[in-house]
Design a protein around this motif. Structure first.
Motif, short mmCIF file in Angstrom:
data_model
loop_
_atom_site.label_atom_id
_atom_site.label_comp_id
_atom_site.label_asym_id
_atom_site.label_seq_id
_atom_site.Cartn_x
_atom_site.Cartn_y
_atom_site.Cartn_z
N ALA A 164 0.84 -1.20 0.00
CA ALA A 164 0.00 0.00 0.00
C ALA A 164 0.88 1.25 0.00
CB ALA A 164 -0.92 -0.01 1.21
N LEU A 167 2.30 2.00 -3.30
CA LEU A 167 1.27 2.42 -4.24
C LEU A 167 0.78 3.84 -3.94
CD1 LEU A 167 -0.70 -0.92 -4.38
CD2 LEU A 167 0.65 0.08 -6.22
N GLY A 168 1.39 4.47 -2.95
CA GLY A 168 1.07 5.88 -2.70
C GLY A 168 0.19 6.12 -1.50
N ALA A 169 -0.02 5.11 -0.65
CA ALA A 169 -0.88 5.31 0.51
C ALA A 169 -0.07 5.76 1.72
CB ALA A 169 -1.63 4.02 0.83
N PRO A 170 -0.35 6.95 2.26
CA PRO A 170 0.28 7.33 3.52
C PRO A 170 -0.19 6.39 4.63
CG PRO A 170 -1.04 9.15 2.61
CD PRO A 170 -1.29 7.95 1.76
N ALA A 173 -3.93 6.23 5.49
CA ALA A 173 -4.79 5.64 4.46
C ALA A 173 -4.59 4.13 4.40
CB ALA A 173 -4.49 6.27 3.10
N ARG A 177 -7.69 1.66 4.86
CA ARG A 177 -8.15 0.90 3.71
C ARG A 177 -7.71 -0.56 3.71
NH1 ARG A 177 -9.42 3.29 -0.80
NH2 ARG A 177 -10.20 1.20 -1.16
N PHE B 104 -6.62 1.16 -6.58
CA PHE B 104 -6.12 1.69 -5.31
C PHE B 104 -5.07 2.81 -5.48
CE2 PHE B 104 -3.36 1.59 -1.58
CZ PHE B 104 -4.28 1.71 -0.56
N PRO B 105 -4.02 2.59 -6.28
CA PRO B 105 -3.03 3.66 -6.41
C PRO B 105 -3.60 4.93 -7.05
CG PRO B 105 -2.56 1.85 -7.93
CD PRO B 105 -3.62 1.37 -6.99
N GLU B 107 -6.72 5.98 -6.67
CA GLU B 107 -7.47 6.62 -5.59
C GLU B 107 -6.54 7.43 -4.70
OE1 GLU B 107 -10.12 4.28 -2.86
OE2 GLU B 107 -10.29 3.13 -4.73
N MET B 108 -5.40 6.82 -4.36
CA MET B 108 -4.45 7.50 -3.47
C MET B 108 -3.91 8.77 -4.11
SD MET B 108 -4.31 5.94 -0.71
CE MET B 108 -5.85 5.05 -0.65
N ARG B 109 -3.94 8.82 -5.45
CA ARG B 109 -3.45 10.00 -6.13
C ARG B 109 -4.57 10.97 -6.47
NH1 ARG B 109 -0.06 6.23 -6.58
NH2 ARG B 109 2.14 6.63 -6.91
#
Ligand SMILES: Nc1ncnc2c1ncn2[C@@H]1O[C@H](COP(=O)(O)OP(=O)(O)OP(=O)(O)O)[C@@H](O)[C@H]1O
Ligand SMILES: [Mg+2]
Lengths: 261, 363
Positions: A164, A167-170, A173, A177, B104-105, B107-109
């Protein structure tokens, strides 16, 4: 071979009877028509259930129990989940010691925990208050939540959180999630468990409660010591029913989760 | 498509990582060019994953610098480094459908919903799973899960794609199919890729360049043919492809092209290290570079040997040869050439080679 299976079946049956017999006896007595505890009962009636519904002492006790149980379950689950996360995922110095301290109520005799609470409460004036009762119940239910959520967390693949992150999730998040949804079954089942434990809790409630703040088990306790009639059996049967429903819910939850895995 | 004019997308400068006193990664430096496919190849425990994790920001180097797209990223957490990562065991989110995983990625962006949906559809089509969007990961086969992981790591077009043994858990046929697919995606999407494997044939077929790891260090970095034809160390010669290691004794002048005694016969070799005549050495000779001839058409040269076994490989033949000293060598010839020499087990042969194909290493 055949003899072993017979022996095993016999042992299982005996253990089963041993475990269930008291429950069955209580259940039967709760429908007794006699005014004292006698087994087998001379006849059957619903008068003890009616008694329960009409006696303000029992109604008050039930209401107190609910007022304690709901915040206990919510707080204990929230705090226990946070504690499990910190102990397992966090890098706390002294995590081992902290974990042991939080799990202590499991091994320390309940009467000692309760006496300790009572002494502290006396200095800060929490005895006989709902707040004090809830805090006490949280202390004794917390270990179960930490154990349940902790074991779910240990079996959760940490690479999912790493994935995660890439994939860009802090972290917040990723927790919302990924981690939390995957822990949800354990969190919910520990909440149910905390509720049932709180509903059954006697010793802490005896110590920090008061004449006006009595939970159901405390009321049962004083009832048994006073005029002892099958009302206790009726309330015990109802408690049993509540526990059964909670168990059923838990099993349902696990089944749904099992489908997902 | 390597674009040298853009400068390196990733640069590692003297990266080190210790676990206790053990150096997992020891002074690794390299540059990855835009659009390049670079593979980390090495035995288990050689530091490939650890290096990749540090590039992703999932682990911190003890020292050294990581420069991503021209900027040092030492203090940048993983979610802010524009990278995609494919893990060895997929790491798909088990509670989300394939579409939700791939979305998912995005959404995060904060990609707008409609655009995200379109990109997810395109990504799933790209990996050949257009109709599997509503399934849960556990309802897919290993290869399908791997492709979803690929789609998820590529859907947002990261500047750099990291893959840690993405095909390690798959069977051979599936692995080879996906190798081609990953190569195609790399070509079409013009991505820069860091790929990890311990399968040398996978590394040779897929990479623009290969970095060979051993003991936390890069032993050699170069194109597949650099590594295969001109191994820098004995370890690389042994790890990449098949090699005969032959004891020898250096003769003559010092320098590149020289001669060495092999089983008592002076033979041409190339040595890239300086050593006095008489120094013992080890030659690395590829099986397909050995020339076999019958002693009858003898020009006097060559190492004498006996053919002990002839192994049928379909498109090729393997000759198992025994030298007078008792060592066994292996030679491989394409079917046509092998049949033309007409040798049978028990025959005496002579072995020779071109000097550029016998690399001498210090013994
Ligand atoms: N968390 C850790 N704690 C201690 N040692 C570690 C840790 N992670 C890796 N190591 C050690 O660091 C070295 C490099 O490990 P790494 O995982 O990078 O190897 P690898 O090249 O990816 O191997 P493989 O091909 O088996 O995946 C190994 O010796 C390993 O034992
Ligand atoms: Mg690895």
């Amino acid at each position: 071979m055949g003899r072993w299976r017979l022996l095993r079946a016999l042992a299982c049956t005996l253990v089963g009877i041993y475990l269930i017999a008291p429950l069955v006896v209580v259940l039967i007595i709760s429908f007794s028509s006699a005014a004292f505890l006698r087994f087998p009962p001379p006849g059957f009636s619903l008068r003890w259930y009616a008694n329960l519904a009409n006696d303000p002492a029992w109604i008050d006790a039930t209401w107190v129990s609910i007022q304690v149980l709901v915040p206990t379950a919510v707080l204990s689950t929230a705090l226990g989940t946070a504690a499990a996360l910190a102990l397992i995922r966090g890098r706390l110095p002294g995590a081992g010691f902290l974990g042991a301290a939080l799990m202590a109520p499991l091994v320390v005799p309940g009467i000692i925990t309760s006496a300790g609470l009572y002494i502290i409460y006396r200095t800060i004036g929490l005895n006989g208050t709902l707040t004090g009762m809830v805090i006490g119940h949280v202390v004794v239910t917390l270990p179960y939540v930490i154990a349940t959520v902790g074991s779910a967390l240990r079996s959760l693949d940490p690479r999912l959180e790493a994935a995660a992150a890439t994939l860009g999730a802090p972290p917040s998040a990723a927790f919302r999630r990924i981690t939390l949804p995957l822990l949800a079954p354990a969190v919910l089942s520990s909440m149910l468990f905390a509720a049932v434990l709180s509903f059954d809790e006697l010793i802490v409630s005896l110590f920090v409660g008061s004449a006006r703040l009595r939970t159901v088990p405390v009321q049962m306790w004083s009832n048994i010591r006073g005029d002892f009639d099958p009302t206790v059996a009726a309330i015990a049967s109802l408690c049993f029913l509540v526990a059964l429903i909670a168990l059923g819910l838990e099993a349902l939850l696990r089944r749904r989760n099992g489908d997902r895995e | 498509m390597i674009s040298p004019e853009l400068g390196p997308i990733l640069e590692l400068r003297g990266i080190r990582k210790h676990y206790g006193r053990h150096a997992a990664v020891d002074d690794v430096s390299l540059k990855l060019r835009h659009g390049e496919f670079l593979t980390f190849l090495g035995p288990s425990g050689s530091g490939k994953t650890t290096t990749l994790m540090m590039v992703a920001g999932l682990q911190q180097p003890d020292s050294g610098q990581i420069i991503l797209a021209g900027k040092p990223v030492d203090r940048l957490p993983p979610y802010k480094r524009d990278i995609g990562m494919v893990f060895q065991h997929y790491a798909l989110f088990p509670h989300m459908t394939v579409r939700r995983n791939v979305a998912f990625p995005l959404e995060m962006r904060g990609t707008p919903r409609a655009e995200a949906e379109r990109m997810v559809t395109a990504a799933l089509a790209m990996v050949g799973l257009p109709d599997h969007g509503d399934r849960l990961p556990r309802q897919l086969s290993g290869g399908q899960q791997q492709r979803v992981a690929l789609a998820r790591a590529m859907v947002y077009r990261p500047a750099l794609l990291l893959m840690d043994e993405p095909l390690g858990a798959l069977d051979k046929a599936l692995r080879e199919g996906l190798q081609l697919e990953i190569k195609r995606l790399h070509r079409e999407q013009r991505m820069s890729v860091l790929y990890v494997t311990h399968d040398q044939s996978e590394a040779l077929t897929m990479s623009d360049r290969i970095a060979v790891f051993d003991g936390g260090r890069i032993q050699q970095i170069g194109t597949p043919s650099d590594l295969y034809e001109r191994p820098a160390t004995r370890f690389v010669a042994g790890f990449v492809g098949e090699t005969n290691f032959v004891p020898a004794e250096l003769l003559g002048r010092e320098g590149e092209a020289r001669r060495a005694l092999v089983a008592g016969v002076p033979m041409p070799v190339s040595a890239r290290f300086l050593a006095a005549p008489g120094t013992p050495a080890v030659l690395a000779i590829r099986p397909e570079r050995l020339r076999l001839s019958a002693p009858a058409d003898d020009d006097g040269g060559g190492v004498p040997a006996e053919l002990v076994d002839l192994i049928y490989l379909g498109n090729a033949r393997r000759f198992v040869l025994r030298l007078p000293g008792g060592q066994e060598w292996s030679a491989v010839m394409q079917a046509e050439a092998a049949e033309a020499v007409m040798l049978r087990p028990g025959d005496a042969v002579r072995l020779s080679w071109n000097e550029v194909h016998a690399t001498a290493f210090p013994a």
